[in-house]
Design a protein around this motif. Structure first.
Motif, PDB file in Angstrom:
ATOM      1  N   PRO A 172       0.812  -1.222   0.000  1.00  0.00           N
ATOM      2  CA  PRO A 172       0.000   0.000   0.000  1.00  0.00           C
ATOM      3  C   PRO A 172       0.843   1.270   0.000  1.00  0.00           C
ATOM      4  O   PRO A 172       0.497   2.257  -0.669  1.00  0.00           O
ATOM      5  CB  PRO A 172      -0.825  -0.122   1.288  1.00  0.00           C
ATOM      6  CG  PRO A 172      -0.906  -1.589   1.534  1.00  0.00           C
ATOM      7  CD  PRO A 172       0.415  -2.132   1.085  1.00  0.00           C
ATOM      8  N   PHE A 173       1.960   1.243   0.733  1.00  0.00           N
ATOM      9  CA  PHE A 173       2.802   2.423   0.820  1.00  0.00           C
ATOM     10  C   PHE A 173       3.716   2.563  -0.399  1.00  0.00           C
ATOM     11  O   PHE A 173       4.084   3.666  -0.789  1.00  0.00           O
ATOM     12  CB  PHE A 173       3.617   2.384   2.116  1.00  0.00           C
ATOM     13  CG  PHE A 173       2.736   2.356   3.332  1.00  0.00           C
ATOM     14  CD1 PHE A 173       2.108   3.505   3.781  1.00  0.00           C
ATOM     15  CD2 PHE A 173       2.493   1.167   4.001  1.00  0.00           C
ATOM     16  CE1 PHE A 173       1.271   3.482   4.879  1.00  0.00           C
ATOM     17  CE2 PHE A 173       1.653   1.135   5.107  1.00  0.00           C
ATOM     18  CZ  PHE A 173       1.041   2.296   5.550  1.00  0.00           C
ATOM     19  N   ILE A 174       4.051   1.417  -1.010  1.00  0.00           N
ATOM     20  CA  ILE A 174       4.795   1.463  -2.268  1.00  0.00           C
ATOM     21  C   ILE A 174       3.902   2.053  -3.367  1.00  0.00           C
ATOM     22  O   ILE A 174       4.312   2.936  -4.128  1.00  0.00           O
ATOM     23  CB  ILE A 174       5.275   0.050  -2.667  1.00  0.00           C
ATOM     24  CG1 ILE A 174       6.260  -0.496  -1.619  1.00  0.00           C
ATOM     25  CG2 ILE A 174       5.931   0.076  -4.053  1.00  0.00           C
ATOM     26  CD1 ILE A 174       6.628  -1.958  -1.833  1.00  0.00           C
ATOM     27  N   ILE A 175       2.665   1.566  -3.417  1.00  0.00           N
ATOM     28  CA  ILE A 175       1.702   2.076  -4.403  1.00  0.00           C
ATOM     29  C   ILE A 175       1.411   3.546  -4.135  1.00  0.00           C
ATOM     30  O   ILE A 175       1.317   4.362  -5.062  1.00  0.00           O
ATOM     31  CB  ILE A 175       0.401   1.246  -4.344  1.00  0.00           C
ATOM     32  CG1 ILE A 175       0.695  -0.188  -4.794  1.00  0.00           C
ATOM     33  CG2 ILE A 175      -0.682   1.867  -5.226  1.00  0.00           C
ATOM     34  CD1 ILE A 175      -0.384  -1.170  -4.407  1.00  0.00           C
ATOM     35  N   LEU A 176       1.260   3.883  -2.858  1.00  0.00           N
ATOM     36  CA  LEU A 176       1.041   5.281  -2.473  1.00  0.00           C
ATOM     37  C   LEU A 176       2.157   6.165  -3.002  1.00  0.00           C
ATOM     38  O   LEU A 176       1.919   7.235  -3.566  1.00  0.00           O
ATOM     39  CB  LEU A 176       0.974   5.386  -0.944  1.00  0.00           C
ATOM     40  CG  LEU A 176       1.141   6.781  -0.321  1.00  0.00           C
ATOM     41  CD1 LEU A 176      -0.099   7.614  -0.563  1.00  0.00           C
ATOM     42  CD2 LEU A 176       1.434   6.677   1.161  1.00  0.00           C
ATOM     43  N   THR A 177       3.395   5.701  -2.821  1.00  0.00           N
ATOM     44  CA  THR A 177       4.551   6.464  -3.274  1.00  0.00           C
ATOM     45  C   THR A 177       4.513   6.677  -4.780  1.00  0.00           C
ATOM     46  O   THR A 177       4.777   7.770  -5.282  1.00  0.00           O
ATOM     47  CB  THR A 177       5.849   5.730  -2.883  1.00  0.00           C
ATOM     48  OG1 THR A 177       5.910   5.614  -1.463  1.00  0.00           O
ATOM     49  CG2 THR A 177       7.068   6.478  -3.388  1.00  0.00           C
ATOM     50  N   VAL A 178       4.145   5.620  -5.519  1.00  0.00           N
ATOM     51  CA  VAL A 178       4.067   5.721  -6.981  1.00  0.00           C
ATOM     52  C   VAL A 178       3.007   6.732  -7.387  1.00  0.00           C
ATOM     53  O   VAL A 178       3.254   7.626  -8.210  1.00  0.00           O
ATOM     54  CB  VAL A 178       3.754   4.345  -7.603  1.00  0.00           C
ATOM     55  CG1 VAL A 178       3.473   4.492  -9.104  1.00  0.00           C
ATOM     56  CG2 VAL A 178       4.907   3.380  -7.376  1.00  0.00           C
ATOM     57  N   PHE A 179       1.834   6.628  -6.783  1.00  0.00           N
ATOM     58  CA  PHE A 179       0.735   7.518  -7.150  1.00  0.00           C
ATOM     59  C   PHE A 179       1.035   8.976  -6.819  1.00  0.00           C
ATOM     60  O   PHE A 179       0.843   9.870  -7.650  1.00  0.00           O
ATOM     61  CB  PHE A 179      -0.562   7.077  -6.458  1.00  0.00           C
ATOM     62  CG  PHE A 179      -1.324   6.023  -7.207  1.00  0.00           C
ATOM     63  CD1 PHE A 179      -1.730   6.228  -8.513  1.00  0.00           C
ATOM     64  CD2 PHE A 179      -1.636   4.816  -6.598  1.00  0.00           C
ATOM     65  CE1 PHE A 179      -2.436   5.252  -9.209  1.00  0.00           C
ATOM     66  CE2 PHE A 179      -2.331   3.831  -7.284  1.00  0.00           C
ATOM     67  CZ  PHE A 179      -2.735   4.042  -8.592  1.00  0.00           C
ATOM     68  N   ILE A 180       1.494   9.234  -5.592  1.00  0.00           N
ATOM     69  CA  ILE A 180       1.707  10.634  -5.227  1.00  0.00           C
ATOM     70  C   ILE A 180       2.904  11.223  -5.970  1.00  0.00           C
ATOM     71  O   ILE A 180       2.959  12.435  -6.193  1.00  0.00           O
ATOM     72  CB  ILE A 180       1.864  10.831  -3.702  1.00  0.00           C
ATOM     73  CG1 ILE A 180       3.052  10.057  -3.149  1.00  0.00           C
ATOM     74  CG2 ILE A 180       0.584  10.470  -2.980  1.00  0.00           C
ATOM     75  CD1 ILE A 180       3.261  10.246  -1.656  1.00  0.00           C
ATOM     76  N   SER A 181       3.855  10.358  -6.365  1.00  0.00           N
ATOM     77  CA  SER A 181       4.965  10.850  -7.186  1.00  0.00           C
ATOM     78  C   SER A 181       4.455  11.254  -8.565  1.00  0.00           C
ATOM     79  O   SER A 181       4.832  12.289  -9.109  1.00  0.00           O
ATOM     80  CB  SER A 181       6.051   9.778  -7.312  1.00  0.00           C
ATOM     81  OG  SER A 181       6.625   9.491  -6.054  1.00  0.00           O
ATOM     82  N   LEU A 182       3.566  10.423  -9.130  1.00  0.00           N
ATOM     83  CA  LEU A 182       2.969  10.751 -10.428  1.00  0.00           C
ATOM     84  C   LEU A 182       2.142  12.036 -10.330  1.00  0.00           C
ATOM     85  O   LEU A 182       2.208  12.897 -11.203  1.00  0.00           O
ATOM     86  CB  LEU A 182       2.069   9.603 -10.899  1.00  0.00           C
ATOM     87  CG  LEU A 182       2.766   8.334 -11.396  1.00  0.00           C
ATOM     88  CD1 LEU A 182       1.739   7.238 -11.668  1.00  0.00           C
ATOM     89  CD2 LEU A 182       3.570   8.624 -12.668  1.00  0.00           C
ATOM     90  N   TRP A 183       1.380  12.158  -9.260  1.00  0.00           N
ATOM     91  CA  TRP A 183       0.535  13.344  -9.071  1.00  0.00           C
ATOM     92  C   TRP A 183       1.372  14.618  -8.926  1.00  0.00           C
ATOM     93  O   TRP A 183       0.889  15.703  -9.176  1.00  0.00           O
ATOM     94  CB  TRP A 183      -0.336  13.158  -7.826  1.00  0.00           C
ATOM     95  CG  TRP A 183      -1.772  12.834  -8.096  1.00  0.00           C
ATOM     96  CD1 TRP A 183      -2.855  13.571  -7.722  1.00  0.00           C
ATOM     97  CD2 TRP A 183      -2.298  11.683  -8.764  1.00  0.00           C
ATOM     98  NE1 TRP A 183      -4.029  12.952  -8.125  1.00  0.00           N
ATOM     99  CE2 TRP A 183      -3.710  11.797  -8.774  1.00  0.00           C
ATOM    100  CE3 TRP A 183      -1.725  10.571  -9.375  1.00  0.00           C
ATOM    101  CZ2 TRP A 183      -4.545  10.840  -9.359  1.00  0.00           C
ATOM    102  CZ3 TRP A 183      -2.544   9.624  -9.947  1.00  0.00           C
ATOM    103  CH2 TRP A 183      -3.925   9.763  -9.950  1.00  0.00           C
ATOM    104  N   GLY A 184       2.639  14.458  -8.534  1.00  0.00           N
ATOM    105  CA  GLY A 184       3.492  15.626  -8.346  1.00  0.00           C
ATOM    106  C   GLY A 184       4.248  16.060  -9.591  1.00  0.00           C
ATOM    107  O   GLY A 184       4.812  17.156  -9.622  1.00  0.00           O
ATOM    108  N   ILE A 185       4.280  15.225 -10.626  1.00  0.00           N
ATOM    109  CA  ILE A 185       4.969  15.586 -11.868  1.00  0.00           C
ATOM    110  C   ILE A 185       4.181  16.708 -12.556  1.00  0.00           C
ATOM    111  O   ILE A 185       2.984  16.561 -12.818  1.00  0.00           O
ATOM    112  CB  ILE A 185       5.089  14.372 -12.804  1.00  0.00           C
ATOM    113  CG1 ILE A 185       5.961  13.294 -12.144  1.00  0.00           C
ATOM    114  CG2 ILE A 185       5.678  14.777 -14.150  1.00  0.00           C
ATOM    115  CD1 ILE A 185       6.005  11.981 -12.905  1.00  0.00           C
TER     116      ILE A 185
END
Length: 559
Positions: free
Chosen positions: A305-318
């Motif tokens: 969940p936290f790995i996926i969270l990291t991927v999503f919020i990183s994408l949202w920040g681009i």
């Protein structure tokens, strides 16, 4: 009916106006720290005090004041409150499905020492989340993780608030820094360089400070090698990335380097004595770490969940993806154009009645736009919600249980949400009335001592708004103009605003409410404020000294 901000509204005096403007701040401290009101009571009454002073003392029309409060309350729900709801929800899913026990085991397998766990989770992992998402996600998630590991909730929340100082200036992919470029015309990379020559000193100190607060000097000295690895690896990476790559990646890179460096270091070094909290001294080592051996796949699944969270919020920040998610993409990529269409449909920015372009900036004479900003798809909380949906499938969690957990989460943090909405509303009222700028103008009168007091402006701004970005936008031009008038380098003043602001983050009413909600301390925000306040002032003084020296003695450090 238009309203022009008057910074000398009380008795035609800047001094008297500033005294009145600071009353809501003093009241909030009194309500929480001395009167020990529940957070939502302190927040709502502070809002009422600020509304009364704005209308009576600063002559703001009643309708204008009330609508500015409504704008702040909406912002408190979206995006801030939405981040808190989804962050705590994600954590609750891992607990409900039993996977948090595996997460706990994986951290304890690196070290059972509570001091090192604080460095790994509160400092490094929290900084990574700050760099990727910002707002309340880092404190909410890292504090919840520490509580799950066995930390006292008050300590977990307090330590995460303090740890979150070093990365805040470069949070959310560098937005606090880039936000200053527009109002000032100074390149974001130049500001980034200067901040990167201030905060690394703090970053080296914070790991020691965390452990010192937990255990005292003697116990902190026992793990000094780990503290140095954590702090120096973070600080060096922060300096290099901020000076040579720009403001977008310092937090993400520094956190990753620090996290990996400390984890690898612990494979070769362990403290002579394992530190546990007094309440768990009687627990045997075999009881602390489960004898069950989890496979690598099981550990990855638990952390997913936290790995996926990291991927999503990183994408949202681009930036490019962010523009598509909010309906502002103008490129030709087919996929992003499709996302942009959805983003436009889910973005609502209606004008605030009686407020939009009705407040005239007392400094520039320009009308101030005011809209309810509802970027439903582009909000970081939506990225976290998507992580909860993916996690539901990974954990094979029934939709019924998923929905039930979501409702339980909302019920769990309903009072902190009231606190957040009320304090953000209070911030918007004081901004519309010009009360914040009034306080800034008083500090600007300090002349040759302005380099010392420059960070205090940022500290006040973040305390009020809960955001280093908002504080930078609010005070950037004032810092620039004042610095030029007293012979201080404007780049240093802008950096000082951001660096000083990070030390105010830990006592911002919004941050306090977020941290309390994440660890189940709703209603006990006063304890958290009393815990963090003295440390906030110590770190602010540290930044003030650095800025003063860089302006007068260490000018060669200014890019």
């Amino acid at each position: 009916m238009t309203f022009t901000q008057d910074f000398t509204a009380v008795g035609d005096s800047l001094a008297w106006s500033a005294i009145v403007a600071i009353i809501p701040i003093l009241y909030f401290f009194w309500a929480l720290a001395i009167k020990k009101m529940k957070g939502y009571v302190a927040g709502v009454t502070t809002l009422l005090v600020s509304l009364a002073l704005a209308v009576i003392a600063f002559k703001v029309p009643v309708g204008t004041a009330l609508m500015s409060a409504s704008q702040g309350a909406v912002y408190g729900l979206m995006p801030i409150g939405w981040i808190i709801v989804t962050s705590v929800f994600l954590y609750n899913i891992t607990v409900k499905t039993g996977h948090f026990n595996i997460i706990r085991h994986s951290v304890l397998s690196i070290t059972e020492d509570r001091r090192i766990q604080a460095l790994l989770v509160a400092f490094s992992f929290g900084a990574f989340l700050e760099g990727a998402a910002g707002f309340g996600a880092p404190v909410a998630i890292s504090a919840a993780l520490l509580v799950g590991l066995g930390f006292n909730p008050l300590y977990a929340a307090g330590l995460c608030l303090i740890a979150n100082t070093a990365p805040v200036a470069f949070g959310a992919i560098g937005v606090p820094i880039t936000a200053m470029e527009g109002p000032t015309g100074i390149s974001a990379i130049e500001i980034s360089k200067m901040v990167g020559r201030q905060l690394p000193f703090l970053a080296v100190f914070i790991p020691f400070f965390l452990v010192f607060i937990m255990t005292g000097f003697k116990k902190a000295w026992e793990v000094m090698p780990a503290i140095l690895v954590s702090g120096i690896s973070f600080a060096v990476t922060q300096f290099l990335s901020s000076n040579f790559l720009g403001p977008e990646l310092p937090d993400v890179l520094s956190a990753l380097v620090s996290l990996v460096a400390l984890a690898v270091f612990m494979k070769f070094w362990q403290p002579k004595t394992i530190y546990r909290f007094p309440s768990e001294q009687h627990v045997a080592t075999d009881d602390v770490v489960s004898k069950e051996n989890y496979s690598g796949a099981a550990i990855v699944k638990a952390w997913s969940p936290f790995i996926i969270l990291t991927v999503f919020i990183s994408l949202w920040g681009i930036p490019t993806i962010k523009s598509a998610l909010t309906g502002h993409y103008e490129g030709t990529n087919f996929i992003l154009k499709g996302v942009n269409a959805i983003g436009q449909a889910l973005t609502f920015m209606p004008e605030v009645p009686l407020l939009h372009n009705q407040v005239i900036n007392g400094t520039t004479g320009d009308p101030i736009a005011a809209v309810y900003k509802l970027e439903l798809l582009g909000a970081a909380g939506t990225a976290i919600l998507l992580a909860t949906i993916v996690s539901k499938f990974i954990f094979n969690m029934p939709w019924r249980e998923w929905g039930k957990t979501f409702l339980e989460t909302i019920n769990e943090i309903k009072y902190p949400l009231i606190t957040i909405c009320s304090v953000v509303a209070y911030a918007y009222v004081t901004n519309a009335a010009g009360m914040m700028t009034t306080l800034g103008l008083v500090l600007a009168k300090t002349g040759a001592l302005f380099p010392f007091f420059s960070p205090v402006l940022g500290w006040i701004g973040v305390f009020i708004t809960g955001s280093d970005t908002s504080s930078n936008v609010l005070f950037a031009k004032l810092q620039q103009v004042t610095a030029e008038s007293v012979g201080m380098d404007p780049v240093l003043a802008l950096a000082a605003n951001s660096s000083g602001g990070v030390t105010g983050k830990m006592i911002s009413p919004q941050s306090i409410a977020v941290a309390a909600a994440a660890v189940g301390l709703a209603g006990r925000e006063s304890e958290l404020l009393r815990f963090a306040l003295k440390y906030s002032l110590v770190l602010l003084f540290f930044i003030c000294i650095i800025t003063f020296l860089q302006s007068n003695v260490l000018a060669w450090m200014i890019p």
